[in-house]
Scaffold this active site. Structure first.
Site, PDB file in Angstrom:
ATOM      1  N   ASP A 481       0.850  -1.187   0.000  1.00  0.00           N
ATOM      2  CA  ASP A 481       0.000   0.000   0.000  1.00  0.00           C
ATOM      3  C   ASP A 481       0.891   1.244   0.000  1.00  0.00           C
ATOM      4  OD1 ASP A 481      -2.264   1.625   0.108  1.00  0.00           O
ATOM      5  OD2 ASP A 481      -3.249   0.379   1.619  1.00  0.00           O
ATOM      6  N   GLU A 674     -10.646   6.741   4.576  1.00  0.00           N
ATOM      7  CA  GLU A 674      -9.627   6.164   5.436  1.00  0.00           C
ATOM      8  C   GLU A 674      -9.667   6.742   6.853  1.00  0.00           C
ATOM      9  OE1 GLU A 674      -5.829   5.475   3.636  1.00  0.00           O
ATOM     10  OE2 GLU A 674      -6.676   5.405   1.636  1.00  0.00           O
TER      11      GLU A 674
END
Length: 783
Positions: A481, A674
């Site tokens: 990521d 997020e």
């Protein structure tokens, strides 16, 4: 720590169909897996697949290629009634009727087949669409008056011929009955073609031959010419917005991405840079197309996954995936960082809306269907893009208080936290969707920022390599990521060594791609990262590129340039909105609302704002810098919920509450993504609660339409609303909300998450010892 204990035999994920009769004794399948030279294949994964879309039973072959699978059932097959299966039985000869329909229900083709007595399965339903234009069709089959299968198929080119296959014993007597076909065995091993075959109906010893992968020799020839610099470049992903085109070529990058707020690149110009290098290896270009290609202005924005989880509709998800793939090509990308397979266990998590729901079955079934839509049935699928299952593993199961610092509150909450759970819980809740994605053939997986009992996933060799690549035979590649390698312990060199040795194949390095290359080069020279690990990573990356067809042509596929935000794509997204709506409450049958004869006030912060209804990961009003978190504003081509109401019942719709017979309050969360979405509390906004209370006191009928990425705590609003509808984050097609509330379409959505009665109940999930929600998992009213 080496983790090699996995799902119990009653759990898992997969591709094929199996029906097991009630157990009276165990069925045991023994066999040997051989290669084309008849040599034993060790560590091949052998799975028994069933109708629930995951493997029920698994084994690894030993050094001699042998395996044993045991499970209940005298014959390995049983009769049961079930929709959308591909098997049937006849006690005497009969006629099978097949109709091919367009998505609007028009019959475009009819065929009949004479069928003898026995149990049968019809293979290759797609072939019935031969002769029709390329596109998506519905194939329906029936025996006599009983319809026994309905399958959505996609036609790219000639699909061959349908085949009737005998699948069991001829019944002694009885009428035509639906049966589930005998299940299948799936054999997987990196470097070989996956093999599937019908599950035998008795104790059997098998000799299974798996052939070499179709691209392995070509990969060998490419790797034989590659230098270490070529290989390490392939393992590096750079950020398009800060990397010059010349640097993409000089660094031999294997991939570039455009992050949430970054501009899109020109695909052909990117690929042209690779052709100036000695090896001419094409690159992959990735974007976060997590709910359609929402980064592309004018693209069709789908409901976020939490809403799609409410549909329970795998055929719909596959069609949405196909449309997204086509819009990705039109929008200059060939790798979607989607779908998210997180199983969200705490709605306070800021990525809950990226999850299909709180149970693994939803992510396994719906995620796999979406992957098949993105990637198609085979390498030859014309719209095929590379899918990416994320975030491996247990990002939805982190413990409250272990997350990164939230921008919304100066405390650690959930995102990027630590899943402090047992191995059994990890296996049964969070591993299941990834097994399904591997069985579905997903090309890539993205590792999670999160940890499992204190070990960062990017450093977790037992889960990345021993489990995923060995036990589950995943043969694509694992990408890190955004800057996640830098979250590991130690110096940057130690971080890189840890991640690559754990099983990261490509590192997403939006700021340090050049440093990553020099660091990994030094580690390879010193032995800090073995050459075998580098070669394995590069082979996996090249395998995905060959399967994507990039070595045949790296030019952008232009066949769908007119389909960005097309009428057809928006119609399918609108269908998804309709199916995602969950009617939580409907006192005195307030819903559906009349189109005439009553005045309806549609008000609230979210009533006429497409940016708010699309949520995060959406390009809004030309503001690239907020595409990641979303924003209030205009989304090009989108229809707001208010506009949808006006299009269906214009004269009855107003925006002032005074004098209205019914007040529809459309309200919910502001956009986020997020960690910024981590919240300690999940209240309905005060303004919405006030609107409801005022209208209720005035004697007006009240409807609350919730626009949110998760359940909200409704408090007194639950009593002040006569009807409550969870519309989630519906995306660009707000008219789908009006379709349901105004009665054109009956609601079918079911809650993918438990709806809490109070904040004190969080987290709350189906199966909890104490379970007293406002609305339970699976709740959903209709009319």
């Amino acid at each position: 720590m080496r983790v090699r204990r996995f799902l119990p035999s009653s759990l898992g994920a997969g591709l094929f169909l199996l029906s097991l009769a009630p157990a009276s004794r165990a069925t045991t399948i023994r066999g040997t897996v051989l290669d084309s030279r008849q040599s034993p294949v060790a560590n091949a994964a052998v799975w028994v697949m069933d109708t629930a879309a995951w493997p029920r039973h698994r084994a690894l072959t030993d050094a001699e290629g042998k395996f044993t699978l045991s499970f209940p059932g005298p014959d390995g097959v049983g009769v049961r009634s079930r929709p959308a299966v591909s098997g049937f039985q006849l006690d005497k000869p009969g006629i099978l009727f097949v109709e091919v329909k367009a998505l609007d229900g028009r019959v475009c083709k009819r065929e009949t087949l004479a069928v003898g007595a026995g149990n049968w399965r019809l293979d290759n339903l797609r072939a019935f669409a031969n002769g029709l234009p390329k596109g998506t069709w519905v194939v329906e089959c029936r025996v006599g008056a009983s319809k026994w299968t309905r399958k959505v198929v996609s036609l790219g080119k000639d699909a061959g011929h349908p085949k009737l296959v005998a699948i069991g014993r001829i019944p002694a007597a009885g009428r035509a009955t639906e049966i589930a076909p005998i299940g299948q065995i799936l054999v997987r091993k990196a470097g070989f073609e996956a093999l599937s075959l019908a599950l035998p109906s008795s104790d059997t010893a098998l000799s299974l031959t798996i052939s070499d992968g179709r691209f392995e020799k070509r990969i060998d020839s490419v790797m034989a010419t590659m230098t270490l610099a070529d290989k390490i470049g392939q393992m590096t992903q750079g950020l398009y917005s800060i990397r010059s085109l010349s640097a993409i070529a000089s660094n031999r990058l294997g991939s570039v991405l455009s992050g949430g707020g970054d501009p899109l690149a020109d695909y052909n110009i990117l690929q042209a840079q690779t052709q100036s290098t000695a090896r001419k290896i094409p690159l992959l270009y990735g974007v976060d197309a997590v709910h359609g290609h929402a980064k592309r202005e004018g693209g069709t924005v789908l409901p976020h996954n939490i809403g799609l989880g409410a549909t329970r509709d795998t055929a719909l998800l596959r069609r949405l995936g196909e449309n997204t793939a086509k819009e990705l090509w039109a929008g200059n990308a060939d790798w979607a960082f989607a779908p998210c397979l997180a199983v969200a266990r705490d709605e306070r998590w800021g990525r809950t809306y990226e999850s299909f729901g709180e149970v693994p079955e939803l992510a396994a079934r719906l995620g796999s269907a979406y992957i098949k839509g993105l990637q198609g049935d085979a390498v030859s699928t014309p719209w095929r893009v590379v899918a990416c299952a994320k975030h491996y593993l247990a990002d939805g199961g982190t413990t409250y208080g272990t997350g990164t610092t939230s921008s919304a509150a100066a405390q650690k909450i959930l995102n990027e936290g630590d899943a402090r759970i047992s191995q059994a819980e990890l296996d049964s809740l969070h591993m299941t969707p990834y097994l399904a994605s591997v069985a579905a053939g997903v090309g890539t997986l993205m590792a999670s920022y999160s940890s499992f009992n204190g070990v960062k996933m990017h450093a977790h060799k037992a889960l990345l390599t021993d489990s995923l690549k060995t036990d589950f035979a995943f043969d694509g590649f694992v990408v890190s990521d955004w800057l996640a390698v830098e979250q590991l312990k130690g110096t940057f060199s130690e971080q890189v060594a840890t991640a690559i040795n754990a099983g990261i194949d490509m590192s997403m390095e939006p700021k340090r791609d050049t440093l990553f290359i020099s660091t990994l080069t030094a580690l390879a020279g010193s032995g800090g990262v073995p050459q075998s690990r580098i070669d394995d990573a590069v082979r996996r990356i090249l395998r995905v590129k060959f399967r994507q067809g990039l070595f045949e042509s790296s030019e952008r596929r232009t066949a769908w340039d007119t389909e960005i935000g097309s009428v057809e794509h928006r119609a399918l997204a609108r269908e998804a909105v309709r199916k995602s709506l969950v009617v939580l409450k409907n006192d005195n049958t307030v819903l559906p609302l009349p189109k005439t004869g009553k005045t309806i006030s549609v008000v609230g912060t979210h009533a006429d704002n497409a940016g708010l209804q699309c949520g995060g990961w959406t390009k809004v009003g030309g503001m690239d810098n907020v595409a990641w978190n979303g924003a209030a504003g205009v989304v090009q081509g989108a229809t707001s919920i208010l506009a949808g109401f006006k299009s269906l019942a214009g004269a009855s719709i107003q925006t002032a509450t005074t004098g209205a017979d019914v007040v529809v309050v459309v309200a919910g969360e502001q956009p986020y993504a997020e960690t910024s979405g981590d919240k300690a509390d999940l209240p309905l906004p005060a303004q919405a609660a006030t609107l409801l209370a005022t209208a209720k006191a005035a004697g007006q009928k009240t409807v609350l339409v919730l626009i949110s990425g998760r359940p909200l705590v409704l408090a007194e609003a639950a009593a002040n609303a006569d009807a409550i509808v969870a519309a989630w984050l519906p995306g660009s097609e707000g008219a789908g909300v009006a379709d349901v509330l105004l009665g054109d379409v009956a609601p079918v959505g079911k809650l993918p998450m438990t709806w809490p009665a109070s904040i004190a109940q969080l987290p709350i999930n189906i199966g909890d010892a104490v379970y007293a929600p406002l609305y339970p998992y699976g709740h959903g009213l209709t009319w």
